[in-house]
Design a protein around this motif. Structure first.
Motif, PDB file in Angstrom:
ATOM      1  N   ALA A 173     -57.307   6.105 -39.038  1.00 25.10           N
ATOM      2  CA  ALA A 173     -57.258   6.127 -37.269  1.00 25.10           C
ATOM      3  C   ALA A 173     -56.175   4.594 -37.278  1.00 25.10           C
ATOM      4  CB  ALA A 173     -58.752   5.100 -36.966  1.00 25.10           C
ATOM      5  N   ASP A 174     -56.196   4.948 -35.825  1.00 20.70           N
ATOM      6  CA  ASP A 174     -54.868   3.411 -35.881  1.00 20.70           C
ATOM      7  C   ASP A 174     -56.167   2.069 -35.718  1.00 20.70           C
ATOM      8  OD1 ASP A 174     -53.403   5.086 -33.642  1.00 20.70           O
ATOM      9  OD2 ASP A 174     -52.711   5.130 -35.126  1.00 20.70           O
ATOM     10  N   SER A 175     -56.541   2.431 -35.641  1.00 18.85           N
ATOM     11  CA  SER A 175     -57.297   0.774 -36.368  1.00 18.85           C
ATOM     12  C   SER A 175     -57.661   0.205 -36.800  1.00 18.85           C
ATOM     13  CB  SER A 175     -59.429   1.311 -34.862  1.00 18.85           C
ATOM     14  OG  SER A 175     -59.911   1.957 -36.076  1.00 18.85           O
ATOM     15  N   VAL A 176     -57.889   1.244 -38.071  1.00 16.18           N
ATOM     16  CA  VAL A 176     -57.198   0.821 -40.019  1.00 16.18           C
ATOM     17  C   VAL A 176     -56.356   0.644 -40.525  1.00 16.18           C
ATOM     18  CG1 VAL A 176     -60.714   1.864 -39.339  1.00 16.18           C
ATOM     19  CG2 VAL A 176     -58.266   2.948 -40.695  1.00 16.18           C
ATOM     20  N   LYS A 177     -55.845   1.345 -40.066  1.00 19.23           N
ATOM     21  CA  LYS A 177     -54.204   0.916 -40.894  1.00 19.23           C
ATOM     22  C   LYS A 177     -53.788  -0.205 -41.149  1.00 19.23           C
ATOM     23  CE  LYS A 177     -52.540   5.428 -38.545  1.00 19.23           C
ATOM     24  NZ  LYS A 177     -51.253   5.721 -37.208  1.00 19.23           N
ATOM     25  N   GLY A 178     -53.524   0.440 -42.667  1.00 18.91           N
ATOM     26  CA  GLY A 178     -53.329  -1.376 -43.535  1.00 18.91           C
ATOM     27  C   GLY A 178     -54.259  -2.015 -43.557  1.00 18.91           C
ATOM     28  N   ARG A 179     -55.540  -1.451 -43.332  1.00 15.38           N
ATOM     29  CA  ARG A 179     -57.136  -2.413 -44.225  1.00 15.38           C
ATOM     30  C   ARG A 179     -57.221  -1.417 -44.854  1.00 15.38           C
ATOM     31  NH1 ARG A 179     -60.351  -3.996 -40.636  1.00 15.38           N
ATOM     32  NH2 ARG A 179     -60.063  -2.569 -38.973  1.00 15.38           N
ATOM     33  N   PHE A 180     -57.235  -0.397 -44.132  1.00 12.62           N
ATOM     34  CA  PHE A 180     -58.444   0.615 -45.317  1.00 12.62           C
ATOM     35  C   PHE A 180     -57.611   2.366 -46.025  1.00 12.62           C
ATOM     36  CE2 PHE A 180     -62.673   0.783 -42.358  1.00 12.62           C
ATOM     37  CZ  PHE A 180     -62.679  -0.792 -42.487  1.00 12.62           C
ATOM     38  N   THR A 181     -58.152   2.348 -46.813  1.00 13.61           N
ATOM     39  CA  THR A 181     -57.316   2.878 -48.164  1.00 13.61           C
ATOM     40  C   THR A 181     -58.448   3.763 -48.496  1.00 13.61           C
ATOM     41  OG1 THR A 181     -56.150   1.423 -48.885  1.00 13.61           O
ATOM     42  CG2 THR A 181     -55.740   3.604 -50.337  1.00 13.61           C
ATOM     43  N   ILE A 182     -58.336   5.326 -48.250  1.00 15.04           N
ATOM     44  CA  ILE A 182     -59.172   6.454 -48.867  1.00 15.04           C
ATOM     45  C   ILE A 182     -58.612   7.201 -49.703  1.00 15.04           C
ATOM     46  CG2 ILE A 182     -58.500   8.385 -47.469  1.00 15.04           C
ATOM     47  CD1 ILE A 182     -60.819   9.399 -47.222  1.00 15.04           C
ATOM     48  N   SER A 183     -58.882   7.007 -50.881  1.00 13.30           N
ATOM     49  CA  SER A 183     -58.747   8.289 -52.091  1.00 13.30           C
ATOM     50  C   SER A 183     -60.047   8.723 -52.579  1.00 13.30           C
ATOM     51  CB  SER A 183     -58.440   6.853 -53.659  1.00 13.30           C
ATOM     52  OG  SER A 183     -59.576   5.998 -53.652  1.00 13.30           O
ATOM     53  N   ARG A 184     -59.915   9.479 -53.948  1.00 16.01           N
ATOM     54  CA  ARG A 184     -60.061  10.408 -54.082  1.00 16.01           C
ATOM     55  C   ARG A 184     -60.013  10.869 -55.739  1.00 16.01           C
ATOM     56  NH1 ARG A 184     -60.062  15.902 -51.261  1.00 16.01           N
ATOM     57  NH2 ARG A 184     -60.873  17.226 -52.821  1.00 16.01           N
ATOM     58  N   ASP A 185     -61.351  10.555 -56.775  1.00 22.09           N
ATOM     59  CA  ASP A 185     -61.439  11.905 -57.751  1.00 22.09           C
ATOM     60  C   ASP A 185     -62.225  12.774 -57.868  1.00 22.09           C
ATOM     61  OD1 ASP A 185     -61.590  11.542 -60.465  1.00 22.09           O
ATOM     62  OD2 ASP A 185     -62.292   9.470 -60.891  1.00 22.09           O
ATOM     63  N   ASN A 186     -61.026  13.560 -57.808  1.00 21.74           N
ATOM     64  CA  ASN A 186     -61.934  15.043 -58.511  1.00 21.74           C
ATOM     65  C   ASN A 186     -62.491  15.146 -59.270  1.00 21.74           C
ATOM     66  OD1 ASN A 186     -60.473  15.889 -55.749  1.00 21.74           O
ATOM     67  ND2 ASN A 186     -58.618  16.657 -56.679  1.00 21.74           N
ATOM     68  N   ALA A 187     -62.326  14.841 -60.493  1.00 27.96           N
ATOM     69  CA  ALA A 187     -63.071  15.177 -62.261  1.00 27.96           C
ATOM     70  C   ALA A 187     -64.741  14.506 -61.311  1.00 27.96           C
ATOM     71  CB  ALA A 187     -62.471  14.002 -62.493  1.00 27.96           C
ATOM     72  N   LYS A 188     -64.613  13.468 -60.838  1.00 26.69           N
ATOM     73  CA  LYS A 188     -66.160  13.082 -60.800  1.00 26.69           C
ATOM     74  C   LYS A 188     -66.471  13.644 -59.365  1.00 26.69           C
ATOM     75  CE  LYS A 188     -65.459   8.527 -62.939  1.00 26.69           C
ATOM     76  NZ  LYS A 188     -64.809   7.079 -63.027  1.00 26.69           N
ATOM     77  N   LYS A 189     -66.021  14.206 -58.240  1.00 26.91           N
ATOM     78  CA  LYS A 189     -66.388  14.630 -56.772  1.00 26.91           C
ATOM     79  C   LYS A 189     -66.618  13.854 -56.445  1.00 26.91           C
ATOM     80  CE  LYS A 189     -69.197  17.382 -59.168  1.00 26.91           C
ATOM     81  NZ  LYS A 189     -70.412  18.675 -59.122  1.00 26.91           N
ATOM     82  N   THR A 190     -65.580  12.761 -56.522  1.00 25.55           N
ATOM     83  CA  THR A 190     -66.292  11.343 -55.308  1.00 25.55           C
ATOM     84  C   THR A 190     -64.805  11.088 -54.519  1.00 25.55           C
ATOM     85  OG1 THR A 190     -67.304  10.476 -56.662  1.00 25.55           O
ATOM     86  CG2 THR A 190     -66.845   8.391 -55.284  1.00 25.55           C
ATOM     87  N   VAL A 191     -64.846  10.336 -53.015  1.00 32.26           N
ATOM     88  CA  VAL A 191     -64.066  10.180 -52.566  1.00 32.26           C
ATOM     89  C   VAL A 191     -64.595   8.717 -51.894  1.00 32.26           C
ATOM     90  CG1 VAL A 191     -65.362  10.869 -50.517  1.00 32.26           C
ATOM     91  CG2 VAL A 191     -62.968  10.005 -50.456  1.00 32.26           C
ATOM     92  N   TYR A 192     -63.421   7.664 -51.800  1.00 35.18           N
ATOM     93  CA  TYR A 192     -63.731   6.128 -51.888  1.00 35.18           C
ATOM     94  C   TYR A 192     -63.506   5.750 -50.843  1.00 35.18           C
ATOM     95  CZ  TYR A 192     -64.748   6.638 -56.797  1.00 35.18           C
ATOM     96  OH  TYR A 192     -64.937   7.769 -58.331  1.00 35.18           O
ATOM     97  N   LEU A 193     -63.747   4.439 -49.893  1.00 33.87           N
ATOM     98  CA  LEU A 193     -63.204   3.793 -48.747  1.00 33.87           C
ATOM     99  C   LEU A 193     -63.370   2.197 -49.798  1.00 33.87           C
ATOM    100  CD1 LEU A 193     -61.200   4.395 -46.045  1.00 33.87           C
ATOM    101  CD2 LEU A 193     -64.259   4.413 -45.447  1.00 33.87           C
ATOM    102  N   GLN A 194     -61.956   1.910 -49.658  1.00 33.54           N
ATOM    103  CA  GLN A 194     -61.806   0.381 -49.948  1.00 33.54           C
ATOM    104  C   GLN A 194     -61.249  -0.169 -48.139  1.00 33.54           C
ATOM    105  OE1 GLN A 194     -61.171  -1.416 -52.689  1.00 33.54           O
ATOM    106  NE2 GLN A 194     -61.435  -3.462 -50.821  1.00 33.54           N
ATOM    107  N   MET A 195     -61.602  -0.792 -48.537  1.00 33.52           N
ATOM    108  CA  MET A 195     -62.068  -1.639 -46.783  1.00 33.52           C
ATOM    109  C   MET A 195     -61.682  -3.364 -46.790  1.00 33.52           C
ATOM    110  SD  MET A 195     -65.386  -0.155 -45.090  1.00 33.52           S
ATOM    111  CE  MET A 195     -66.526  -0.783 -45.755  1.00 33.52           C
TER     112      MET A 195
END
Length: 121
Positions: A60-82
């Protein structure tokens, strides 16, 4: 039983950081796109960030440059660094994932239970 379990929410001051995690439990499925949505009091749920199975991301434009989404498929996990959190980021954050089952590759969207993020001084 298949479910998405979130963790990492809390109360922070403006400018601080939080990291949300969402793990898919269970087996016999594959995971497609994953994302984080948020819903502030009195507002509609909105997409904050998403990531495809090939790691293409959207914000979303409101979070660009501040939030980072990533995933670890082996752990079946998604992250959101804010990072650089603002009071307007205060909301319940929900994890979402498209899970695919069986030989017919049936797609079923799943949601987490939500985790509260509060940004306040």
């Amino acid at each position: 039983q298949v479910q998405l379990v979130e963790s990492g929410g809390g109360l922070v001051q403006p400018g601080e950081s939080l990291r949300l995690s969402c793990a898919a439990s269970g087996s016999a499925f594959s995971i497609g796109a994953m994302g984080w949505y948020r819903q502030a009091p009195g507002k509609q749920r909105e997409l904050a960030a998403s990531i495809t199975s090939s790691n293409r991301t959207n914000y979303a434009d409101s979070v660009k440059g501040r939030f980072t989404i990533s995933r670890d498929n082996a752990k079946k996990t998604v992250y959101l660094q804010m990072n650089s959190l603002k009071p307007e980021d205060t909301a319940v954050y929900y994890c979402n994932a498209d899970l695919y089952f069986g030989s017919s590759y049936t797609r079923i969207p799943y949601w987490g239970q939500g985790t509260q993020v509060t940004v306040s001084s």
